[in-house]
Design a protein around this motif. Structure first.
Motif, PDB file in Angstrom:
ATOM      1  N   MET A 175      -0.695  29.856  79.921  1.00 13.38           N
ATOM      2  CA  MET A 175      -0.398  29.185  78.480  1.00 13.38           C
ATOM      3  C   MET A 175       0.634  30.031  77.789  1.00 13.38           C
ATOM      4  O   MET A 175       1.385  29.669  77.140  1.00 13.38           O
ATOM      5  CB  MET A 175      -1.593  29.176  77.660  1.00 13.38           C
ATOM      6  N   ILE A 176       0.343  31.322  77.954  1.00 14.18           N
ATOM      7  CA  ILE A 176       1.357  32.091  77.178  1.00 14.18           C
ATOM      8  C   ILE A 176       2.481  32.325  77.843  1.00 14.18           C
ATOM      9  O   ILE A 176       3.757  32.059  77.115  1.00 14.18           O
ATOM     10  CB  ILE A 176       0.852  33.707  77.570  1.00 14.18           C
ATOM     11  N   ALA A 177       2.897  31.928  79.099  1.00  8.65           N
ATOM     12  CA  ALA A 177       3.901  31.988  80.046  1.00  8.65           C
ATOM     13  C   ALA A 177       4.793  30.442  79.619  1.00  8.65           C
ATOM     14  O   ALA A 177       5.822  30.382  79.241  1.00  8.65           O
ATOM     15  CB  ALA A 177       3.695  31.934  81.279  1.00  8.65           C
ATOM     16  N   LEU A 178       3.990  29.568  79.444  1.00  5.27           N
ATOM     17  CA  LEU A 178       4.532  28.257  78.952  1.00  5.27           C
ATOM     18  C   LEU A 178       4.962  28.406  77.300  1.00  5.27           C
ATOM     19  O   LEU A 178       6.337  27.686  77.177  1.00  5.27           O
ATOM     20  CB  LEU A 178       3.533  27.055  78.931  1.00  5.27           C
ATOM     21  N   ALA A 179       4.442  28.929  76.664  1.00  5.95           N
ATOM     22  CA  ALA A 179       4.792  29.080  75.217  1.00  5.95           C
ATOM     23  C   ALA A 179       6.252  30.007  75.212  1.00  5.95           C
ATOM     24  O   ALA A 179       6.978  29.628  74.596  1.00  5.95           O
ATOM     25  CB  ALA A 179       3.741  29.854  74.452  1.00  5.95           C
ATOM     26  N   ARG A 180       6.167  30.906  76.068  1.00  3.47           N
ATOM     27  CA  ARG A 180       7.456  31.876  76.186  1.00  3.47           C
ATOM     28  C   ARG A 180       8.525  30.964  76.887  1.00  3.47           C
ATOM     29  O   ARG A 180       9.749  31.115  76.475  1.00  3.47           O
ATOM     30  CB  ARG A 180       7.171  33.068  77.043  1.00  3.47           C
ATOM     31  N   GLU A 181       8.094  30.017  77.874  1.00  2.00           N
ATOM     32  CA  GLU A 181       9.466  29.178  78.256  1.00  2.00           C
ATOM     33  C   GLU A 181       9.983  28.508  77.214  1.00  2.00           C
ATOM     34  O   GLU A 181      11.260  28.415  77.023  1.00  2.00           O
ATOM     35  CB  GLU A 181       8.617  28.194  79.492  1.00  2.00           C
ATOM     36  N   HIS A 182       9.242  27.813  76.342  1.00  2.00           N
ATOM     37  CA  HIS A 182       9.825  26.967  75.625  1.00  2.00           C
ATOM     38  C   HIS A 182      10.466  27.840  74.266  1.00  2.00           C
ATOM     39  O   HIS A 182      11.465  27.427  73.814  1.00  2.00           O
ATOM     40  CB  HIS A 182       8.873  26.144  74.720  1.00  2.00           C
ATOM     41  N   LEU A 183       9.939  29.085  74.107  1.00  2.00           N
ATOM     42  CA  LEU A 183      10.445  29.898  73.152  1.00  2.00           C
ATOM     43  C   LEU A 183      11.945  30.387  73.502  1.00  2.00           C
ATOM     44  O   LEU A 183      12.974  30.525  72.673  1.00  2.00           O
ATOM     45  CB  LEU A 183       9.627  31.115  72.716  1.00  2.00           C
ATOM     46  N   SER A 184      12.011  30.728  74.987  1.00  2.00           N
ATOM     47  CA  SER A 184      13.303  31.117  75.434  1.00  2.00           C
ATOM     48  C   SER A 184      14.304  30.101  75.281  1.00  2.00           C
ATOM     49  O   SER A 184      15.711  30.369  75.071  1.00  2.00           O
ATOM     50  CB  SER A 184      13.189  31.558  76.821  1.00  2.00           C
ATOM     51  N   ARG A 229      11.682  22.195  71.260  1.00  2.00           N
ATOM     52  CA  ARG A 229      11.420  23.363  71.846  1.00  2.00           C
ATOM     53  C   ARG A 229      10.830  24.234  71.022  1.00  2.00           C
ATOM     54  O   ARG A 229       9.742  25.003  71.363  1.00  2.00           O
ATOM     55  CB  ARG A 229      12.806  23.876  72.339  1.00  2.00           C
ATOM     56  N   ALA A 230      11.186  24.241  69.563  1.00  2.00           N
ATOM     57  CA  ALA A 230      10.634  24.880  68.819  1.00  2.00           C
ATOM     58  C   ALA A 230       9.192  24.781  68.571  1.00  2.00           C
ATOM     59  O   ALA A 230       8.289  25.600  68.221  1.00  2.00           O
ATOM     60  CB  ALA A 230      11.598  25.271  67.550  1.00  2.00           C
ATOM     61  N   GLY A 231       8.961  23.415  68.179  1.00  2.00           N
ATOM     62  CA  GLY A 231       7.699  23.097  68.005  1.00  2.00           C
ATOM     63  C   GLY A 231       6.647  23.315  69.012  1.00  2.00           C
ATOM     64  O   GLY A 231       5.786  23.872  68.976  1.00  2.00           O
ATOM     65  N   CYS A 232       6.978  23.155  70.240  1.00  2.00           N
ATOM     66  CA  CYS A 232       6.356  23.542  71.323  1.00  2.00           C
ATOM     67  C   CYS A 232       5.920  25.043  71.561  1.00  2.00           C
ATOM     68  O   CYS A 232       4.716  25.447  71.665  1.00  2.00           O
ATOM     69  CB  CYS A 232       6.813  23.125  72.712  1.00  2.00           C
ATOM     70  N   ALA A 233       6.869  25.862  71.500  1.00  2.00           N
ATOM     71  CA  ALA A 233       6.452  27.228  71.239  1.00  2.00           C
ATOM     72  C   ALA A 233       5.602  27.520  70.128  1.00  2.00           C
ATOM     73  O   ALA A 233       4.495  28.284  70.361  1.00  2.00           O
ATOM     74  CB  ALA A 233       7.802  28.038  71.261  1.00  2.00           C
ATOM     75  N   GLN A 234       5.932  27.179  68.992  1.00  2.00           N
ATOM     76  CA  GLN A 234       5.236  27.547  67.597  1.00  2.00           C
ATOM     77  C   GLN A 234       3.580  26.899  68.016  1.00  2.00           C
ATOM     78  O   GLN A 234       2.634  27.821  67.857  1.00  2.00           O
ATOM     79  CB  GLN A 234       5.812  26.789  66.385  1.00  2.00           C
ATOM     80  N   ALA A 235       3.520  25.634  68.245  1.00  2.00           N
ATOM     81  CA  ALA A 235       2.280  24.887  68.344  1.00  2.00           C
ATOM     82  C   ALA A 235       1.555  25.692  69.598  1.00  2.00           C
ATOM     83  O   ALA A 235       0.215  26.082  69.175  1.00  2.00           O
ATOM     84  CB  ALA A 235       2.545  23.696  68.637  1.00  2.00           C
ATOM     85  N   MET A 236       2.074  25.838  70.593  1.00  2.00           N
ATOM     86  CA  MET A 236       1.134  26.717  71.763  1.00  2.00           C
ATOM     87  C   MET A 236       0.676  27.953  71.389  1.00  2.00           C
ATOM     88  O   MET A 236      -0.304  28.384  71.875  1.00  2.00           O
ATOM     89  CB  MET A 236       2.088  26.593  72.955  1.00  2.00           C
ATOM     90  N   THR A 257       1.981  17.918  80.261  1.00  2.00           N
ATOM     91  CA  THR A 257       2.889  16.832  79.829  1.00  2.00           C
ATOM     92  C   THR A 257       2.302  16.362  78.239  1.00  2.00           C
ATOM     93  O   THR A 257       2.968  16.096  77.477  1.00  2.00           O
ATOM     94  CB  THR A 257       3.124  15.623  80.679  1.00  2.00           C
ATOM     95  N   ASP A 258       0.893  16.110  78.458  1.00  2.00           N
ATOM     96  CA  ASP A 258       0.407  15.629  77.279  1.00  2.00           C
ATOM     97  C   ASP A 258       0.138  16.798  76.319  1.00  2.00           C
ATOM     98  O   ASP A 258       0.476  16.513  74.884  1.00  2.00           O
ATOM     99  CB  ASP A 258      -1.171  15.362  77.586  1.00  2.00           C
ATOM    100  N   LEU A 259       0.185  17.996  76.470  1.00  2.00           N
ATOM    101  CA  LEU A 259       0.230  18.844  75.430  1.00  2.00           C
ATOM    102  C   LEU A 259       1.619  18.860  75.033  1.00  2.00           C
ATOM    103  O   LEU A 259       1.620  19.379  73.597  1.00  2.00           O
ATOM    104  CB  LEU A 259      -0.122  20.243  76.121  1.00  2.00           C
ATOM    105  N   GLU A 260       2.449  19.228  75.558  1.00  8.80           N
ATOM    106  CA  GLU A 260       4.163  18.951  74.985  1.00  8.80           C
ATOM    107  C   GLU A 260       4.240  17.757  74.390  1.00  8.80           C
ATOM    108  O   GLU A 260       4.854  17.941  73.083  1.00  8.80           O
ATOM    109  CB  GLU A 260       4.997  19.047  76.133  1.00  8.80           C
ATOM    110  N   GLY A 261       3.462  16.687  74.515  1.00  2.00           N
ATOM    111  CA  GLY A 261       3.695  15.486  73.671  1.00  2.00           C
ATOM    112  C   GLY A 261       3.043  15.726  72.326  1.00  2.00           C
ATOM    113  O   GLY A 261       3.761  15.158  71.532  1.00  2.00           O
TER     114      GLY A 261
END
Length: 283
Positions: free
Chosen positions: A210-219, A154-161, A119-123
Motif C-alpha cells: 500500500m505504501i508503494a502504491l501511494a508512492r507510485e501515485h505521489l511520484s 494522481r494527487a488524490g490517490c496519493a493523499q487518500a491512500m 482498481t476499486d480503491l483508485e476509483g
C-alpha cells in the motif's frame, strides 16, 4: 466574521487541520468557498464515526444529495455547512455530479465490506480526495483547473491512500478493510485475517504494498507538479505532507497497523510553507 462562516471554518479546523492550514495560503476572497468544500467533505467523511448503524448513515448521505440537488432559489436549510456549500456551488458553477459521485463513494465507508481490488480503491480515491482537489482548483482558477484534472487524480490517490494508512488502527479496530483484496491475496493474507488480531503474517507485506502504491501515485503527481500555476497551489498543498508521512511509515519502528505516525506541528507548517511559496521543483 459572520456566525455561519465561523462555524464552517471551525468545522474544518477541528476535523481536517491539514486542509485548514492550506486554505490560509489561498487568496482571501476564495477562502470561504474552500472552507465550505472542506467542511462538506469533513461532514460526510465523519458520518461513520457518528453512527452505530449503516442505515442512518445512508439517510444522512441522502439528505446531502437532496440539499445539493435543490434549486438555487430554494430557501436556506439552516445548516451552516449546507448553506455555505450551496452558495459555493452556485457562485463557482461547480458540477453537482461531482458531489453526487462523492456521496455515492462514501456509502462504502458505512459498511464493513472489503475493498475488492486496487482498481476499486483508485476509483474510491478518485471520487473522494481527487474530486475535492479538482473542485478546489475550480474555485481558485476555473480557467486553469481543467488542464490539471489528471494531476488532481494522481494527487488524490496519493493523499487518500496515505490517509487510509494513517487510519489503519482505527479501521482495523472496527472491522473495516480498505486494503484491496487482491493486494492482500498477493501478500498471503485476506480481509478477514488482516483486521483480526495482529493481522497475520501477510499484513506487513500488504502495508508495504500500500505504501508503494501511494508512492507510485505521489511520484506521478510530483513529475507534473512543477507546471502547476501559482493560482492552483492551495488546492494541492496538503500533498506537501504526503511524502513525509510515507517516509516516516517506512522508517518507523512501529507498524502502521498498530499506531499512526505523526509529524510535528513545526514540520507540518514548514512543509506547507515551502510548497506554498516555492511550489514543486522539476522531478
Amino acid at each position: 466574521m459572520a456566525e455561519n462562516t465561523k462555524v464552517v471554518m471551525e468545522t474544518v479546523r477541528a476535523a481536517d487541520h491539514h486542509r485548514y492550514l492550506s486554505v490560509l495560503y489561498a487568496p482571501e476572497n476564495k477562502r470561504d468557498a474552500l472552507f465550505s468544500l472542506y467542511a462538506f467533505n469533513a461532514e460526510i467523511a465523519g458520518i461513520r464515526d457518528r453512527i452505530h448503524e449503516a442505515l442512518p448513515g445512508e439517510v444522512r448521505l441522502q439528505w446531502w444529495r437532496d440539499v445539493i440537488a435543490a434549486e438555487e432559489h430554494r430557501a436556506k436549510v439552516g445548516h451552516p455547512v449546507a448553506d455555505a456549500l450551496r452558495a459555493t456551488i452556485s457562485a463557482h458553477r461547480l458540477p453537482k455530479a461531482a458531489f453526487e459521485n462523492m456521496l455515492e463513494a462514501r456509502i462504502f465507508d458505512l459498511y464493513d465490506d472489503p475493498m475488492p481490488s486496487r482498481t476499486d480503491l483508485e476509483g474510491y480515491c478518485g471520487e473522494t480526495a481527487a474530486a475535492l482537489i479538482q473542485l478546489a482548483a475550480m474555485v481558485l482558477d476555473s480557467v486553469q483547473a481543467p488542464r490539471f484534472a489528471e494531476l488532481a487524480g494522481r494527487a488524490g490517490c496519493a493523499q487518500a491512500m496515505t490517509g487510509l494508512l494513517l487510519l489503519l488502527p482505527l479501521h482495523r479496530k472496527r472491522g473495516q478493510c480498505f486494503v484491496p483484496a487482491d493486494i492482500l491475496a498477493a501478500a498471503g493474507s485476506s480481509p478477514q485475517e488482516f483486521v483480526a488480531g495482529d493481522g497475520g503474517p501477510g499484513a506487513e507485506r500488504a502495508v508495504a504494498a500500500m505504501i508503494a502504491l501511494a508512492r507510485e501515485h505521489l511520484s506521478a503527481f510530483e513529475q507534473g507538479a512543477f507546471a502547476l500555476p501559482v493560482s492552483l497551489r492551495p488546492a494541492f498543498l496538503p500533498l506537501a505532507l504526503t511524502r513525509a508521512y510515507l517516509d516516516k511509515m517506512d522508517g518507523s519502528r512501529h507498524s502502521p497497523l498498530d499506531s499512526a505516525v505523526r509529524l510535528s506541528a513545526l514540520r507540518r507548517h514548514w512543509l506547507l510553507f515551502r510548497r506554498a511559496t516555492r511550489g514543486w521543483p522539476v522531478a
